[in-house]
Design a protein around this motif. Structure first.
Motif, PDB file in Angstrom:
ATOM      1  N   PHE A 123       0.824  -1.209   0.000  1.00 53.96           N
ATOM      2  CA  PHE A 123       0.000   0.000   0.000  1.00 53.96           C
ATOM      3  C   PHE A 123       0.860   1.262   0.000  1.00 53.96           C
ATOM      4  O   PHE A 123       1.919   1.290   0.610  1.00 53.96           O
ATOM      5  CB  PHE A 123      -0.899   0.014   1.249  1.00 53.96           C
ATOM      6  N   GLU A 124       0.357   2.297  -0.680  1.00 57.45           N
ATOM      7  CA  GLU A 124       1.031   3.605  -0.623  1.00 57.45           C
ATOM      8  C   GLU A 124       0.951   4.178   0.771  1.00 57.45           C
ATOM      9  O   GLU A 124       1.896   4.801   1.253  1.00 57.45           O
ATOM     10  CB  GLU A 124       0.386   4.579  -1.619  1.00 57.45           C
ATOM     11  N   THR A 125      -0.215   3.991   1.410  1.00 55.95           N
ATOM     12  CA  THR A 125      -0.403   4.450   2.783  1.00 55.95           C
ATOM     13  C   THR A 125      -1.072   3.346   3.584  1.00 55.95           C
ATOM     14  O   THR A 125      -1.772   2.498   3.023  1.00 55.95           O
ATOM     15  CB  THR A 125      -1.281   5.723   2.864  1.00 55.95           C
ATOM     16  N   ILE A 126      -0.844   3.384   4.892  1.00 56.22           N
ATOM     17  CA  ILE A 126      -1.518   2.486   5.811  1.00 56.22           C
ATOM     18  C   ILE A 126      -2.093   3.328   6.942  1.00 56.22           C
ATOM     19  O   ILE A 126      -1.711   4.484   7.131  1.00 56.22           O
ATOM     20  CB  ILE A 126      -0.591   1.386   6.368  1.00 56.22           C
ATOM     21  N   TYR A 127      -3.005   2.728   7.680  1.00 47.91           N
ATOM     22  CA  TYR A 127      -3.614   3.384   8.835  1.00 47.91           C
ATOM     23  C   TYR A 127      -3.111   2.696  10.102  1.00 47.91           C
ATOM     24  O   TYR A 127      -3.101   1.465  10.175  1.00 47.91           O
ATOM     25  CB  TYR A 127      -5.137   3.250   8.799  1.00 47.91           C
ATOM     26  N   VAL A 128      -2.708   3.478  11.086  1.00 45.10           N
ATOM     27  CA  VAL A 128      -2.359   2.961  12.416  1.00 45.10           C
ATOM     28  C   VAL A 128      -3.014   3.886  13.439  1.00 45.10           C
ATOM     29  O   VAL A 128      -3.394   5.014  13.122  1.00 45.10           O
ATOM     30  CB  VAL A 128      -0.829   2.894  12.658  1.00 45.10           C
ATOM     31  N   SER A 129      -3.115   3.410  14.648  1.00 43.57           N
ATOM     32  CA  SER A 129      -3.711   4.241  15.695  1.00 43.57           C
ATOM     33  C   SER A 129      -2.905   5.525  15.859  1.00 43.57           C
ATOM     34  O   SER A 129      -1.675   5.527  15.814  1.00 43.57           O
ATOM     35  CB  SER A 129      -3.751   3.495  17.023  1.00 43.57           C
ATOM     36  N   ALA A 130      -3.630   6.604  16.071  1.00 42.50           N
ATOM     37  CA  ALA A 130      -2.976   7.901  16.299  1.00 42.50           C
ATOM     38  C   ALA A 130      -2.871   8.212  17.786  1.00 42.50           C
ATOM     39  O   ALA A 130      -2.531   9.323  18.166  1.00 42.50           O
ATOM     40  CB  ALA A 130      -3.745   9.008  15.581  1.00 42.50           C
TER      41      ALA A 130
END
Length: 157
Positions: A123-130
């Motif tokens: 993936f170009e971007t991923i999501y993680v907890s902020a």
């Protein structure tokens, strides 16, 4: 602002913060995030802390897709130790400074060895907890790697 967002901001990387209403009754925080964001569960990553050699004071961070699970033997191998087990939630919270369900790989109180599952490179971007439940940060896997001094390895299944 959370410590995770502050780290990203200070580093000057490209990132996006996503906020959604967290339902306290939900059991899978990661799947809740993916659903709320309309994102692929393979692109949303959870942050797990493990105890190396069974020592709750010797922790490491695993970043794996919410679609799967952490493979403990692979994680131990990536860390160069014999075995790992899931960290006690209280130890994880003390070490990271975040609540379980909102632990971010960024901005933890102590810098820990960090392994990011290599599937993130799809993936170009991923999501993680902020840094709290209901708050995600979207960034490139490469930027996460640099900001956490992480290694990439096949640790998910």
């Amino acid at each position: 602002m959370t410590p995770a967002i502050n780290i990203a901001k200070k580093a000057g990387i490209h990132y996006t913060v996503h906020e959604y209403h967290h339902n306290p009754a939900v059991e899978s925080y990661g799947e809740e995030a993916a659903s709320a964001l309309g994102a692929d569960v393979k692109q949303v990553f959870k942050t797990l802390l493990v105890a190396m050699e069974g020592d709750q004071k010797k922790l490491a961070v695993a970043v794996v897709p919410v679609a799967g699970q952490l493979h403990l033997k692979s994680m131990a191998s990536a860390l160069g130790c014999k075995k790992v087990e899931m960290a006690d939630p209280a130890a994880a919270q003390r070490s990271s400074g975040y609540l379980v369900g909102g632990i971010s790989p960024l901005g933890q109180k102590k810098r820990l060895p960090t392994i990011i599952d290599s599937s993130s490179s799809l993936f170009e971007t991923i999501y993680v907890s902020a840094g709290r439940r209901g708050l995600e940060i979207e960034l490139s896997p490469r930027d996460l790697h640099v900001l956490t001094s992480a290694k990439f390895a096949d640790i998910g299944r």
